[in-house]
Design a protein around this motif. Structure first.
Motif, PDB file in Angstrom:
ATOM      1  N   GLY A 139      -2.488  -1.804  -9.013  1.00  0.00           N
ATOM      2  CA  GLY A 139      -2.148  -0.618  -9.781  1.00  0.00           C
ATOM      3  C   GLY A 139      -3.145   0.507  -9.688  1.00  0.00           C
ATOM      4  O   GLY A 139      -2.928   1.586 -10.238  1.00  0.00           O
ATOM      5  N   HIS A 140      -4.255   0.309  -8.970  1.00  0.00           N
ATOM      6  CA  HIS A 140      -5.294   1.328  -8.884  1.00  0.00           C
ATOM      7  C   HIS A 140      -4.957   2.388  -7.838  1.00  0.00           C
ATOM      8  O   HIS A 140      -4.184   2.166  -6.910  1.00  0.00           O
ATOM      9  CB  HIS A 140      -6.633   0.685  -8.524  1.00  0.00           C
ATOM     10  CG  HIS A 140      -7.268  -0.055  -9.653  1.00  0.00           C
ATOM     11  ND1 HIS A 140      -8.586   0.090 -10.014  1.00  0.00           N
ATOM     12  CD2 HIS A 140      -6.770  -0.965 -10.527  1.00  0.00           C
ATOM     13  CE1 HIS A 140      -8.873  -0.682 -11.032  1.00  0.00           C
ATOM     14  NE2 HIS A 140      -7.777  -1.345 -11.352  1.00  0.00           N
ATOM     15  N   LEU A 163      -3.253   4.515  -2.060  1.00  0.00           N
ATOM     16  CA  LEU A 163      -4.423   4.756  -1.213  1.00  0.00           C
ATOM     17  C   LEU A 163      -4.334   6.127  -0.553  1.00  0.00           C
ATOM     18  O   LEU A 163      -3.286   6.506  -0.025  1.00  0.00           O
ATOM     19  CB  LEU A 163      -4.521   3.672  -0.145  1.00  0.00           C
ATOM     20  CG  LEU A 163      -5.657   3.792   0.863  1.00  0.00           C
ATOM     21  CD1 LEU A 163      -7.016   3.736   0.170  1.00  0.00           C
ATOM     22  CD2 LEU A 163      -5.549   2.685   1.921  1.00  0.00           C
ATOM     23  N   THR A 164      -5.435   6.851  -0.579  1.00  0.00           N
ATOM     24  CA  THR A 164      -5.497   8.141   0.096  1.00  0.00           C
ATOM     25  C   THR A 164      -6.619   8.164   1.122  1.00  0.00           C
ATOM     26  O   THR A 164      -7.713   7.650   0.864  1.00  0.00           O
ATOM     27  CB  THR A 164      -5.740   9.294  -0.907  1.00  0.00           C
ATOM     28  OG1 THR A 164      -5.812  10.542  -0.199  1.00  0.00           O
ATOM     29  CG2 THR A 164      -7.023   9.104  -1.707  1.00  0.00           C
ATOM     30  N   PRO A 165      -6.366   8.729   2.307  1.00  0.00           N
ATOM     31  CA  PRO A 165      -7.479   9.037   3.206  1.00  0.00           C
ATOM     32  C   PRO A 165      -8.174  10.286   2.694  1.00  0.00           C
ATOM     33  O   PRO A 165      -7.719  10.929   1.730  1.00  0.00           O
ATOM     34  CB  PRO A 165      -6.781   9.294   4.539  1.00  0.00           C
ATOM     35  CG  PRO A 165      -5.441   9.832   4.146  1.00  0.00           C
ATOM     36  CD  PRO A 165      -5.073   9.140   2.856  1.00  0.00           C
ATOM     37  N   GLY A 166      -9.265  10.649   3.342  1.00  0.00           N
ATOM     38  CA  GLY A 166      -9.867  11.947   3.073  1.00  0.00           C
ATOM     39  C   GLY A 166      -9.219  12.982   3.970  1.00  0.00           C
ATOM     40  O   GLY A 166      -8.034  12.869   4.307  1.00  0.00           O
ATOM     41  N   SER A 180       3.926  11.408  -7.348  1.00  0.00           N
ATOM     42  CA  SER A 180       4.983  10.413  -7.540  1.00  0.00           C
ATOM     43  C   SER A 180       4.654   9.109  -6.830  1.00  0.00           C
ATOM     44  O   SER A 180       4.935   8.020  -7.338  1.00  0.00           O
ATOM     45  CB  SER A 180       6.321  10.949  -7.025  1.00  0.00           C
ATOM     46  OG  SER A 180       6.765  12.037  -7.797  1.00  0.00           O
ATOM     47  N   VAL A 181       4.054   9.195  -5.658  1.00  0.00           N
ATOM     48  CA  VAL A 181       3.699   7.989  -4.912  1.00  0.00           C
ATOM     49  C   VAL A 181       2.628   7.193  -5.654  1.00  0.00           C
ATOM     50  O   VAL A 181       2.657   5.965  -5.680  1.00  0.00           O
ATOM     51  CB  VAL A 181       3.236   8.361  -3.492  1.00  0.00           C
ATOM     52  CG1 VAL A 181       2.698   7.149  -2.755  1.00  0.00           C
ATOM     53  CG2 VAL A 181       4.394   8.974  -2.705  1.00  0.00           C
ATOM     54  N   ILE A 182       1.693   7.893  -6.279  1.00  0.00           N
ATOM     55  CA  ILE A 182       0.667   7.212  -7.073  1.00  0.00           C
ATOM     56  C   ILE A 182       1.317   6.489  -8.257  1.00  0.00           C
ATOM     57  O   ILE A 182       0.985   5.337  -8.557  1.00  0.00           O
ATOM     58  CB  ILE A 182      -0.394   8.212  -7.553  1.00  0.00           C
ATOM     59  CG1 ILE A 182      -1.165   8.766  -6.349  1.00  0.00           C
ATOM     60  CG2 ILE A 182      -1.354   7.557  -8.544  1.00  0.00           C
ATOM     61  CD1 ILE A 182      -2.118   9.906  -6.686  1.00  0.00           C
ATOM     62  N   ILE A 229       0.859  -1.183   0.000  1.00  0.00           N
ATOM     63  CA  ILE A 229       0.000   0.000   0.000  1.00  0.00           C
ATOM     64  C   ILE A 229       0.894   1.232   0.000  1.00  0.00           C
ATOM     65  O   ILE A 229       1.699   1.423   0.912  1.00  0.00           O
ATOM     66  CB  ILE A 229      -0.923   0.035   1.233  1.00  0.00           C
ATOM     67  CG1 ILE A 229      -1.792  -1.206   1.306  1.00  0.00           C
ATOM     68  CG2 ILE A 229      -1.776   1.306   1.212  1.00  0.00           C
ATOM     69  CD1 ILE A 229      -2.848  -1.318   0.248  1.00  0.00           C
ATOM     70  N   GLU A 230       0.754   2.057  -1.022  1.00  0.00           N
ATOM     71  CA  GLU A 230       1.475   3.325  -1.101  1.00  0.00           C
ATOM     72  C   GLU A 230       0.529   4.433  -0.655  1.00  0.00           C
ATOM     73  O   GLU A 230      -0.432   4.766  -1.346  1.00  0.00           O
ATOM     74  CB  GLU A 230       1.964   3.582  -2.530  1.00  0.00           C
ATOM     75  CG  GLU A 230       3.135   2.716  -2.962  1.00  0.00           C
ATOM     76  CD  GLU A 230       4.418   3.096  -2.243  1.00  0.00           C
ATOM     77  OE1 GLU A 230       4.514   4.249  -1.764  1.00  0.00           O
ATOM     78  OE2 GLU A 230       5.326   2.256  -2.163  1.00  0.00           O
ATOM     79  N   MET A 231       0.799   5.000   0.517  1.00  0.00           N
ATOM     80  CA  MET A 231      -0.071   6.037   1.067  1.00  0.00           C
ATOM     81  C   MET A 231       0.277   7.400   0.468  1.00  0.00           C
ATOM     82  O   MET A 231       1.441   7.796   0.400  1.00  0.00           O
ATOM     83  CB  MET A 231       0.070   6.084   2.582  1.00  0.00           C
ATOM     84  CG  MET A 231      -0.448   4.844   3.288  1.00  0.00           C
ATOM     85  SD  MET A 231      -2.202   4.538   2.980  1.00  0.00           S
ATOM     86  CE  MET A 231      -2.911   6.025   3.697  1.00  0.00           C
ATOM     87  N   THR A 232      -0.775   8.119   0.055  1.00  0.00           N
ATOM     88  CA  THR A 232      -0.572   9.405  -0.583  1.00  0.00           C
ATOM     89  C   THR A 232      -1.684  10.362  -0.170  1.00  0.00           C
ATOM     90  O   THR A 232      -2.440  10.092   0.770  1.00  0.00           O
ATOM     91  CB  THR A 232      -0.516   9.240  -2.115  1.00  0.00           C
ATOM     92  OG1 THR A 232      -0.170  10.481  -2.728  1.00  0.00           O
ATOM     93  CG2 THR A 232      -1.835   8.723  -2.676  1.00  0.00           C
TER      94      THR A 232
END
Length: 303
Positions: free
Chosen positions: A259-260, A201-204, A179-181, A153-156
């Motif tokens: 990849g999403h 993955l992004t939080p709100g 870049s993280v995405i 999981i790449e957090m962005t």
């Protein structure tokens, strides 16, 4: 239910905020969770804040998992290499890697063009946001790919769709988060032959410890912050994105997301989980349809 019983996770950057929320929820699902960061009870990072990795590990234990705190500067190759060697020695496997290292709040300069922006602060932000993730992936994925169904999981901040259309704070911040995405998309390609997946993955709008302090509120009275920033009514706890990660990690068909670029609100609808208050805040839809559209703050239909 403990769907992650027997699984081993590394949450890189778990001292506070999203990393802490993710670590706790992985623990609640039964995982052994290595939590890393620079701030311990004996030493603070440049943030000079009270949250520590030991505290996070204890919260993982309290949630029902097994938390292991390890002080790591993820820009230091030797420290990261030694961390992964320790996980291999103690557990023999790594199933989940969450790259959540950030550390850029104190470096941000809002709406400052690149010719006026501090180069020192900008390049430091990029190193913390990008180099740390690459370095950690370089060593950790050598262990993760030994078993199928490994998850990264790449957090962005922001979805690919939103960030492609909108300027985010500054050139440096925009580049860091985009870049993280892109990193998740690249890792997805490299991991697929090994039966593993990578997701951005992004939080709100997250009610992290730093954000609550910024508005002078606590989790108990957070709605009072709406008097200063009305759109804060769409905010969510760090545990909400934690539940998103736990849901992904427990999904036997998680490869469909490989990849999403996803958000906590979107995944809440997909997997049926809720924030601590029983709501399902859909922040990124709200931002587009209400905040960016210039409408009055109203979270009706978005929580």
């Amino acid at each position: 239910m403990r769907p992650l019983e027997g699984k081993v996770a590394l949450v890189a950057g778990a001292t506070r905020g999203a990393g802490r929320g993710i670590a706790i929820e992985l623990g609640a699902a039964g995982a052994t969770v290595y939590v890393t960061g620079r701030t311990t009870r004996a030493q603070r990072s440049e943030y000079n804040r009270p949250e520590t990795i030991e505290e996070t590990a204890e919260l993982v234990d309290q949630a029902g998992g097994h938390g292991i705190a390890v002080q790591v500067d993820h820009l230091d190759r030797d420290q990261v290499r030694n961390l992964i060697a320790r996980i291999e020695r103690e557990q023999g496997r790594l199933d989940i890697l969450v790259n959540d290292v950030w550390g850029g709040e104190n470096l941000m300069q809002w709406k400052v063009p690149v010719w006026e922006h501090s180069l020192e602060r900008g390049f430091r932000m990029l190193r913390l946001a990008v180099d740390t993730h690459i370095l950690t992936s370089h060593y950790a994925l050598q262990l993760l790919i030994r078993n199928k169904n490994g998850l990264v999981i790449e957090m962005t901040d922001g979805t690919a769709e939103y960030n492609e259309k909108n300027y985010r704070v500054s050139l440096f911040y925009d580049l860091a988060k985009s870049s993280v995405i892109s990193m998740a998309r690249s890792l997805a390609h490299e991991l697929a032959p090994h039966g593993c997946a990578a997701i951005a993955l992004t939080p709100g709008w997250m009610r992290s410890e730093i954000m609550l302090d910024h508005f002078g509120v606590t989790e108990e009275n957070w709605r009072d912050a709406a008097s200063k920033e009305p759109h804060f009514i769409i905010s969510e706890t760090p545990r909400f994105v934690g539940r998103a990660v736990a849901a992904l990690a427990g999904d036997s068909e998680v490869a469909r997301w490989n990849g999403h670029s996803l958000s906590s609100g979107e995944l809440a609808r997909q997997y049926g989980f809720y924030d601590l208050d029983g709501s399902q805040p859909d922040c990124w839809r709200y931002i587009v349809e209400v905040q960016d559209a210039g409408k009055p703050a109203d979270a009706s239909g978005y929580r």
